[in-house]
Design a protein around this motif. Structure first.
Motif, PDB file in Angstrom:
ATOM      1  N   GLY A 227       0.817  -1.203   0.000  1.00 49.35           N
ATOM      2  CA  GLY A 227       0.000   0.000   0.000  1.00 49.35           C
ATOM      3  C   GLY A 227       0.850   1.251   0.000  1.00 49.35           C
ATOM      4  N   ASP A 254      -1.855  -0.210   6.603  1.00 55.65           N
ATOM      5  CA  ASP A 254      -3.301  -0.090   6.613  1.00 55.65           C
ATOM      6  C   ASP A 254      -3.922  -1.457   6.876  1.00 55.65           C
ATOM      7  OD1 ASP A 254      -5.990  -0.288   4.813  1.00 55.65           O
ATOM      8  OD2 ASP A 254      -5.744   1.738   5.631  1.00 55.65           O
ATOM      9  N   ASP A 257      -4.670  -3.588   3.885  1.00 53.82           N
ATOM     10  CA  ASP A 257      -3.474  -4.081   3.198  1.00 53.82           C
ATOM     11  C   ASP A 257      -2.836  -5.237   3.961  1.00 53.82           C
ATOM     12  OD1 ASP A 257      -3.717  -2.172   1.191  1.00 53.82           O
ATOM     13  OD2 ASP A 257      -2.516  -0.688   2.295  1.00 53.82           O
ATOM     14  N   SER A 309      -4.392  -4.226  15.997  1.00 54.41           N
ATOM     15  CA  SER A 309      -5.114  -3.542  14.934  1.00 54.41           C
ATOM     16  C   SER A 309      -5.854  -2.338  15.494  1.00 54.41           C
ATOM     17  CB  SER A 309      -6.107  -4.492  14.257  1.00 54.41           C
ATOM     18  OG  SER A 309      -6.802  -3.846  13.212  1.00 54.41           O
ATOM     19  N   ASP A 312      -6.638   2.799  11.751  1.00 54.96           N
ATOM     20  CA  ASP A 312      -5.853   3.162  10.577  1.00 54.96           C
ATOM     21  C   ASP A 312      -4.500   2.474  10.506  1.00 54.96           C
ATOM     22  OD1 ASP A 312      -4.780   4.413  12.745  1.00 54.96           O
ATOM     23  OD2 ASP A 312      -4.648   6.403  11.836  1.00 54.96           O
ATOM     24  N   TYR A 313      -4.239   1.533  11.418  1.00 59.12           N
ATOM     25  CA  TYR A 313      -2.941   0.850  11.397  1.00 59.12           C
ATOM     26  C   TYR A 313      -3.072  -0.537  12.004  1.00 59.12           C
ATOM     27  CZ  TYR A 313       1.969  -0.243  12.246  1.00 59.12           C
ATOM     28  OH  TYR A 313       3.188  -0.855  12.267  1.00 59.12           O
TER      29      TYR A 313
END
Length: 327
Positions: A227, A254, A257, A309, A312-313
């Protein structure tokens, strides 16, 4: 009596701490006193460890009691080996941000020879301490005795970073960083059970060559972009001309991804890996791909699966390493 715990992957948060009277060189020519060549134990008819948690063999006496108590507070246990000479057992627990382990060796009659207890929680010091005390009592009350457990508890309360704690069972080394509490110790006069050397057939140059064909860029590790800002990475360790002894596979970036990149990296790494243990380790990894954290001994290897998780990450990692704990 030395005591060492951990895996061989550089940069993995395992335990490369030098503890109890010294460290044996990783490249030594030690031959195992205990442990079959594949590191597997014989199944037990009376000790259940849940599904797919690694192989757990029989035990009696102190070892059986400690195992059952640890399982009762949420630890999952498995054996690196379990033979007529003795056994090497690890019990692991992930509870939110808390990571804990109780690793011990014991004789055939169940007498525990040495232990390493650890609890870590970077977000909550109190939770790290509570989990450590629970595992200390689970293994210590019957192995060391209640009065010796209290000595250790009192030492923890002093807050010193590192100190020795004497007991009638043996001498302990306590390390207390608040969010990471660790205790190691060996039984006075007891002999160690050496560990089997483990290595895959594939060498590092062979793994690197295979990954380069899949468009990885290889320097100190092999990686490719995922990504806009993520990556998938494969790192290995081996002596010169020897088979790989430690492997780490990870992906970060991400969440969408990572969801596709991590399985791809796992398949790339294991697709290039050769050896009699590869299938068993890969099967364990595949069965524990639900995003949760796990650790177990599988086919004589220490396998750890971790991940986190956010919106956004995300990141996921597995490590497969030879065990270096001995007493």
């Amino acid at each position: 009596m030395p005591l060492v715990i951990g895996g061989g992957v550089v940069g993995i948060v395992l335990i490369g701490l030098l503890i109890f009277l010294g460290v044996r060189a990783l490249g030594g020519d030690d031959k195992p006193v205990a442990g079959p060549s594949n590191g597997q134990s014989q199944p037990s008819g009376n000790q259940s460890n849940g599904e797919d948690d690694g192989s757990l063999g029989e035990s009696t006496g102190q070892a059986k009691t400690a195992t059952e108590k640890l399982q009762g507070i949420g630890f999952r246990c498995s054996d690196l080996f379990n033979t007529e000479q003795g056994a090497h057992r690890g019990c692991f627990k992930y509870d939110g941000a808390t990571e804990a382990e109780a690793v011990f060796q014991f004789q055939k009659d169940g007498t525990i020879l040495g232990v390493l207890l650890r609890s870590q929680n970077e977000d909550n010091v109190n939770n790290a301490g509570v989990t450590f005390d629970a595992e200390l009592q689970a293994i210590g009350n019957d192995t060391f005795g209640g009065s010796e457990v209290k000595k250790i508890q009192d030492a923890v309360k002093t807050g010193q970073k590192s100190q020795k704690v004497g007991s009638s069972w043996g001498e302990f080394e306590l390390r207390n960083d608040g969010d990471d509490v660790q205790l190691s110790g060996g039984k006075s006069g007891a002999d160690s059970l050496d560990l089997p050397r483990k290595a895959f057939d594939t060498t590092e140059p062979q793994l690197v060559a295979a990954l380069k064909t899949k468009k990885y860029v290889c320097t100190s590790s092999c990686s490719k972009q995922v990504g806009k800002y993520g990556s998938q990475r494969v790192y290995s360790y081996a002596g010169k001309g020897e088979g790989i002894r430690s492997l780490e596979v990870s992906a970060s970036g991400d969440p969408a991804d990572v969801k596709t990149a991590f399985p791809a990296a796992v398949n790339d790494a294991f697709g290039a890996l050769k050896g009699e243990d590869v299938a068993a380790v890969k099967e364990y990894v595949d069965k524990h791909s639900d995003g949760k954290s796990y650790a177990a001994y599988v086919a004589g290897w220490r396998v750890e699966i971790t991940g986190n998780s956010e919106d956004d990450y995300a990141s996921q990692r597995i490590s497969v390493s030879y065990e270096t704990f001995y007493v």
